[in-house]
Design an enzyme around this catalytic site. Structure first.
Site, mmCIF file in Angstrom:
data_model
loop_
_atom_site.group_PDB
_atom_site.id
_atom_site.type_symbol
_atom_site.label_atom_id
_atom_site.label_comp_id
_atom_site.label_asym_id
_atom_site.label_seq_id
_atom_site.Cartn_x
_atom_site.Cartn_y
_atom_site.Cartn_z
ATOM 1 N N GLU A 85 -8.698 -39.254 -28.025
ATOM 2 C CA GLU A 85 -9.854 -38.437 -28.048
ATOM 3 C C GLU A 85 -11.326 -38.618 -28.575
ATOM 4 O OE1 GLU A 85 -8.708 -34.210 -29.085
ATOM 5 O OE2 GLU A 85 -10.871 -33.649 -29.132
ATOM 6 N N ASP B 161 -2.769 -26.773 -29.102
ATOM 7 C CA ASP B 161 -3.109 -25.843 -30.626
ATOM 8 C C ASP B 161 -4.642 -25.566 -30.012
ATOM 9 O OD1 ASP B 161 -4.322 -28.480 -30.994
ATOM 10 O OD2 ASP B 161 -3.485 -28.310 -33.063
ATOM 11 N N SER B 162 -5.130 -26.109 -28.969
ATOM 12 C CA SER B 162 -6.644 -25.568 -28.780
ATOM 13 C C SER B 162 -6.409 -24.198 -28.452
ATOM 14 C CB SER B 162 -7.030 -26.350 -27.560
ATOM 15 O OG SER B 162 -6.006 -26.459 -26.509
ATOM 16 N N ASP C 140 2.287 -28.977 -28.267
ATOM 17 C CA ASP C 140 1.498 -29.712 -29.543
ATOM 18 C C ASP C 140 2.400 -29.316 -30.924
ATOM 19 O OD1 ASP C 140 -0.359 -31.077 -29.993
ATOM 20 O OD2 ASP C 140 -1.987 -29.661 -29.373
HETATM 21 O O1 KIV Z 1 -4.855 -28.808 -28.291
HETATM 22 C C1 KIV Z 1 -5.349 -29.453 -27.045
HETATM 23 O O2 KIV Z 1 -5.428 -28.803 -26.222
HETATM 24 C C2 KIV Z 1 -5.309 -30.880 -27.142
HETATM 25 C C3 KIV Z 1 -6.158 -31.669 -25.985
HETATM 26 C C4 KIV Z 1 -7.373 -31.341 -26.030
HETATM 27 C C5 KIV Z 1 -5.739 -32.955 -26.190
HETATM 28 O O3 KIV Z 1 -4.628 -31.443 -28.143
#
Ligand code: KIV
Length: 261
Positions: A179, A42-43, A81
């Site tokens: 994290e 979700d990044s 995610d």
């Molecule tokens: O959303 C994401 O990219 C993540 C990673 C940074 C672990 O959760």
């Protein structure tokens, strides 16, 4: 070779597990087979969508991007995610995890939270969904905590992380993202757990590492967290190439004879 959750589990203590994010077929194809797993994170919301954090992305958007990544990837495991608000209770989590499995080819889902999410993880695992947990600094909860806070700085926080780690393992998670955790604590968690730990900003002792691709390759230069290394000066290289293209168009050296029909 197709990588599964079992391949990843077997790497603990044997070799480091590698992972990167991807959000489309183009980059999924480039990363495929080079890393053990690809996270459709979700990044996406802040790294590519221009939002300040990860909260805005909808579950429908996650499915769209997971489908695109799945079209590009043959070998690496793909983890989808669960976006903010898509797993508010067990029934909703199950419904949405099933959507991931039915509408894309992800091999597992990831969700944020420790003890408080253990029942949910167990429910998903019991229903045949592979789950990667995510503890420590959990970006979906950062607004609620008043910002991004590094975890494990004191005994209380370290103990909570241990409880979280054991709870998600007991619930059946096949791995856990650590994290923003002090590296000594992440190291202890890694030694304590039977399942692999995947670190981001949590030190070298984790069983593996993950980075957001635009961070790793220097495309997100607005802000560089301490834990990020730029393995490529992507933004600079791309801008240089773009300027070359613009110049070639302007001075009429592009297209040349061999580039015409
Ligand atoms: O959303 C994401 O990219 C993540 C990673 C940074 C672990 O959760």
């Amino acid at each position: 070779m197709k990588i599964t959750i079992n391949t990843i589990a077997k790497k603990k203590g044997v070799e480091k597990i590698t992972s990167i994010t991807a959000y489309d077929a183009l980059f999924g194809r480039i990363f495929d087979g080079e890393v053990d797993f690809i996270l459709v994170g979700d990044s996406l919301a802040h790294s590519f969508g221009g939002y300040h954090d990860t909260l805005a992305i909808s579950f429908d958007s996650m499915i769209y991007h997971a489908q695109a990544v799945c079209r590009g990837v043959r070998n690496s495991l793909i983890v989808g995610d669960m976006s903010f608000g898509s797993y508010q209770d067990e029934d909703m989590a199950l419904r949405n995890a099933i959507r991931y499995y039915k509408e894309s080819n992800v091999g597992a889902v990831k969700l944020e939270g420790g003890c408080e999410r253990a029942g949910m993880i167990k429910r998903l695992v019991d229903e045949g969904i592979a789950v990667m947990a995510h503890i420590g600094l959990t970006p979906q909860f950062a607004r609620g905590e008043g910002g991004y806070k590094i975890k494990g700085k004191d005994l209380k926080s370290a103990n909570k992380l241990k409880e979280d780690a054991l709870a998600v393992q007991e619930a059946g998670a096949f791995g856990v993202v650590l994290e923003g955790i002090k590296h000594e604590v992440a190291s202890e968690l890694t030694q304590m757990l039977k399942i692999p730990t995947i670190g981001i900003g949590s030190g070298v002792e984790c069983d593996g590492q993950i980075l957001v691709w635009s961070d790793a390759f220097g495309f997100f230069s607005e802000f560089k967290p301490k834990f990020v290394r730029h393995f490529l000066q992507g933004e600079k290289l791309l801008k240089d190439a773009l300027r070359e293209y613009v110049k070639a168009v302007k001075d009429q050296t592009f297209p040349n004879d061999s580039e015409c029909y």
